[in-house]
Design an enzyme around this catalytic site. Structure first.
Site, PDB file in Angstrom:
ATOM      1  N   THR A   1       0.704  -1.291  -0.153  1.00  0.00           N
ATOM      2  CA  THR A   1       0.126  -0.067  -0.031  1.00  0.00           C
ATOM      3  C   THR A   1       0.868   1.337   0.076  1.00  0.00           C
ATOM      4  O   THR A   1       0.594   2.294  -0.881  1.00  0.00           O
ATOM      5  CB  THR A   1      -0.935   0.037   1.336  1.00  0.00           C
ATOM      6  OG1 THR A   1      -1.950  -1.191   1.238  1.00  0.00           O
ATOM      7  CG2 THR A   1      -1.757   1.168   1.323  1.00  0.00           C
TER       8      THR A   1
ATOM      9  N   GLN B   1       0.095  -8.919  -6.968  1.00  0.00           N
ATOM     10  CA  GLN B   1      -0.619 -10.513  -7.084  1.00  0.00           C
ATOM     11  C   GLN B   1       0.171 -11.436  -8.037  1.00  0.00           C
ATOM     12  O   GLN B   1       0.144 -12.489  -8.061  1.00  0.00           O
ATOM     13  CB  GLN B   1      -1.994 -10.617  -7.752  1.00  0.00           C
ATOM     14  CG  GLN B   1      -3.118  -9.923  -6.889  1.00  0.00           C
ATOM     15  CD  GLN B   1      -3.130 -10.552  -5.570  1.00  0.00           C
ATOM     16  OE1 GLN B   1      -2.904 -12.031  -5.589  1.00  0.00           O
ATOM     17  NE2 GLN B   1      -3.602 -10.097  -4.420  1.00  0.00           N
TER      18      GLN B   1
ATOM     19  N   SER C   1       4.032  -6.299  -3.224  1.00  0.00           N
ATOM     20  CA  SER C   1       3.899  -6.491  -1.846  1.00  0.00           C
ATOM     21  C   SER C   1       4.452  -7.897  -1.429  1.00  0.00           C
ATOM     22  O   SER C   1       3.970  -8.870  -1.932  1.00  0.00           O
ATOM     23  CB  SER C   1       2.442  -6.387  -1.332  1.00  0.00           C
ATOM     24  OG  SER C   1       2.199  -6.757  -0.052  1.00  0.00           O
TER      25      SER C   1
ATOM     26  N   HIS D   1       4.243  -9.765   1.442  1.00  0.00           N
ATOM     27  CA  HIS D   1       3.474 -10.947   2.093  1.00  0.00           C
ATOM     28  C   HIS D   1       2.661 -11.508   1.016  1.00  0.00           C
ATOM     29  O   HIS D   1       1.951 -12.706   1.486  1.00  0.00           O
ATOM     30  CB  HIS D   1       2.845 -10.330   3.273  1.00  0.00           C
ATOM     31  CG  HIS D   1       1.672  -9.655   2.883  1.00  0.00           C
ATOM     32  ND1 HIS D   1       0.314  -9.956   2.939  1.00  0.00           N
ATOM     33  CD2 HIS D   1       1.551  -8.179   2.606  1.00  0.00           C
ATOM     34  CE1 HIS D   1      -0.677  -8.895   2.941  1.00  0.00           C
ATOM     35  NE2 HIS D   1       0.200  -7.862   2.426  1.00  0.00           N
TER      36      HIS D   1
ATOM     37  N   CYS E   1     -22.036  -8.350   1.605  1.00  0.00           N
ATOM     38  CA  CYS E   1     -22.432  -8.417   3.195  1.00  0.00           C
ATOM     39  C   CYS E   1     -21.052  -8.726   3.813  1.00  0.00           C
ATOM     40  O   CYS E   1     -21.083  -8.834   5.136  1.00  0.00           O
ATOM     41  CB  CYS E   1     -23.420  -9.614   3.131  1.00  0.00           C
ATOM     42  SG  CYS E   1     -23.069 -11.077   2.223  1.00  0.00           S
TER      43      CYS E   1
END
Lengths: 462, 462
Positions: free
Chosen positions: A70, A173, A190, A192, A316
């Protein structure tokens, strides 16, 4: 206990663990200091930078370590937008970028979202259409984080190059699977996500790209990533990137076959499922599908009880009550959404067991929601147009997937040619009612404003 | 091999190492996810937040983890300045804050630096004098990172409270020794300073402080620290903070005595040394002194060869060719500066050996630079004012400590009442020539502009 959410965070790779432990003793000092502990730390940092740069395909002095993917995205986007402020404030990004990219460009200026097709891919031509004389930056992910579709990065980079616009590629990714091809200008990743530790992002900025770091001045990492470097984590990130790359071809082939099994068998085993994303141009380890009449959070909970950890783009489960912007941009069903992303080492037996568990989990959720078991029998047309009425279903205040379930329950009650109007204020309805129509072969007429929400009109045609 | 630079970065505490290793297996997943790996990660994160908040003296929901102390300071300063934008853009900071604080307020607006006394301490009254109706933020470190002087934080907080201005306290150097007293509004800290791992900062913002996080939106850490959390490091940071606090009273007493030995013996063992910073109101483990006629980098190198790792605020070791802004604000000698900061566990024998090594190291550097061995013999006044000339020394292009050495070499050549004018363009000369005059009992007349630099005028008075 199979963990199938590697796209959120991969379990720590053994090489990362080993490198982290080994460098805790050597990498804690300040690499800017001249004494021996500092020189040792600096040597570790330099070696990690060389290894990571080689894997990225850039020069070591083009690469800095940030505290996360990020941070790399935020610094990359704001650095280019500020560096090219004289050109303009316009940014062109695909509609399916990670939220960190969308938030970073939104904070910066005027944004055009490039649409995607039903598989979630952009076309290079559509970038060509939106680039302007005041476009400071274009962004495109290497592969989508929710549906796995690979983007035509090299072709888009060529379009951008010909128009003099730098392209930032979010490779979060895909970087573990291989370098990003083509003439990108800025690349972010990234650790991780590939099995490296948390706390490490990569930001590569090609020489020649105008770049003005934002935020308070700091001398670390060429002024592009403030704060004391986390050297043990950086060493572990670089070592594990090298390790996963060495395994990438063989492990990618193996996981690709397992994902092909899931892609083929889920629609056979579970009724009313839509598998989304490109079946071929995709990440090896990731597949996403959506299940009609299913509450995504309830399904995740059922799978968790059966020991499977997966993620969902359903509204949801997001906390914000809006469905995934990726699924929305693709125009596919969002309810009962499941993303499976296999970590390295996933076995065929684990996938088989998942396929055994999934149908019962979906059926259980559908039962509890009172979902209709089958489409209505083929109807007969109304005797005369005058006999055609409209049936109104009030689903205001009801959350996904209830509005769609209510629609399905009553569609058999109107004659062919008649309409059902669903009143709903759930964001997902806007996506899922048209998707239901496409899956059921009914006609989606459209949407109009209504008190406290919208009215979605569906015509029964079969 | 004694490492005496704990104030830059402390060696990893055994409890930090143990907690880090233990939580690598439990803390790699995304704590925002609902499945068991995510819930486990969230539990670890919550427990670490509770432990750290207890040590800070705040509520867990007031505390977020950042990727470094620098990030905590940047986020804290910019968050308050933006949150209180309606009040104004003015910030009041001590002149001896860490560079991360100075850079953060400089990026934000209109800054007033609060002066310090010769020990490096502010007075609460001087904060009262600079606070204005448009002051959005005041900042004060709990203790100085270069000279160890403790600041009157509680009294300054009370002044700020009475004027309605939030006080940000940078507690990077002191948090391992104990909580910050008084009514601070925002507190920042850095785990690797107390023996925690790199990659963890703390940012505490009291309820009721207007705070608007800057930069692109991100939902992690209450929106105040973007990016995927580094949970194993956060767990190690919290566990080690608790551990060092348990040892703080006893270890602080022990190190305080060792520092007292250094403070007393260095001026006995090494001629022409100025020990700086408050002798009593200070961090337990830190002492700083400056050596006349010494090149700081050469001295650090000599100490490193003798296996001692220390830091320096001298200009020649900073890379920017300017002396430490802390020493400048204090008005003390900057050349040949050495900061000794003892990590936990430092032995009396190590300190003794340091005191054996230091005099030879200083003498060696002085020899190589051709430094004068002793002050000139007491001079006799000139026969008449008309006989008083001025002697000019050209040290343009020569770096610290050469201008001062050149001055010392010729001061005996002018009669009492006569002056020496040193032409110099080295930033350190502005600080060190007046400091030399104070140490030698000569009169510093002042400075005037000169070609390519400045002319510093010294009158011989003894």
């Amino acid at each position: 206990m199979p963990y199938f959410d590697a796209a959120s965070s991969a379990p720590l790779h053994p090489v990362a663990r080993q490198a982290l432990r080994a460098s805790l003793d050597e990498g804690w000092a300040d690499p800017a200091r001249l004494y021996r502990e500092g020189r040792r730390a600096a040597l570790l940092l330099d070696a990690a930078r060389e290894a990571a740069a080689e894997a990225v395909g850039c020069r070591p002095d083009e690469l800095v370590f940030t505290p996360s993917g990020t941070h790399a995205v935020h610094a990359g986007v704001t650095g280019v937008l500020s560096g090219r402020r004289r050109v303009g404030r316009h940014a062109a990004v695909s509609a399916v970028e990670h939220s960190s990219v969308l938030h970073a460009v939104a904070a910066g200026g005027d944004v055009t979202e490039v649409p995607v097709d039903r598989f979630g891919a952009v076309s290079p031509d559509s970038y060509g259409e939106v680039l302007r004389t005041d476009t400071a930056l274009a962004c495109l992910q290497s592969a989508n984080h929710e549906v796995g579709t690979e983007q035509p990065v090299a072709a888009v980079a060529e379009v951008c190059r010909s128009r003099g616009v730098p392209l930032l590629v979010d490779a979060a990714q895909s970087l573990g699977w291989g370098p990003v091809e083509g003439g990108w200008s800025v690349l972010t990743a990234s650790a991780h996500k590939w099995g490296g530790p948390a706390g490490v992002g990569l930001l590569a900025v090609r020489k020649g790209v105008r770049f003005a770091p934002q935020g308070p001045a700091d001398e670390r990492e060429s002024g592009r990533a403030p704060g004391f470097q986390n050297i043990p984590a950086v060493v572990a990130a670089a070592a594990s990137l090298r390790a996963v790359r060495a395994e990438a071809a063989a492990e990618g082939r193996r996981l690709r076959e397992l994902v092909d099994v899931i892609r083929a068998r889920v629609p056979e085993l579970v009724p009313d499922v839509e598998v989304v994303g490109d079946p071929l141009r995709r990440l090896p380890h990731l597949v996403t599908f959506s299940c009609l009449y299913v509450d995504g959070e309830a399904l995740l909970h059922a799978l968790d009880l059966a020991d499977f950890s997966v993620n969902s783009g359903s509204s949801c489960t997001s906390g914000t009550l809006t469905p995934s912007h990726v699924l929305r941009a693709m125009g596919v069903l969002s309810e009962g959404n499941v993303r499976v992303s296999l970590p390295s080492g996933t076995t065929a037996a684990e996938v088989e067991r998942y396929l055994e568990v999934l149908p019962g989990a979906v059926a259980g959720v559908r039962d509890r929601l009172g979902a209709p078991a089958a489409p209505p029998a083929a109807g007969t047309p109304a005797a005369s147009p005058a006999a055609v009425g409209t049936l109104v279903v009030d689903a205001i205040g009801r959350r996904c997937p209830i509005p769609v379930i209510e629609l399905a329950k009553v569609i058999g009650d109107v004659p062919v040619g008649g309409t059902v109007t669903v009143l709903a204020d759930d964001e997902a309805a806007r996506l899922d009612i048209p998707a239901w129509c496409a899956m059921r072969g009914q006609e989606y007429v459209g949407e109009r404003p209504a008190d406290h929400g919208a009215a979605f009109v569906v015509r029964r045609v079969s």
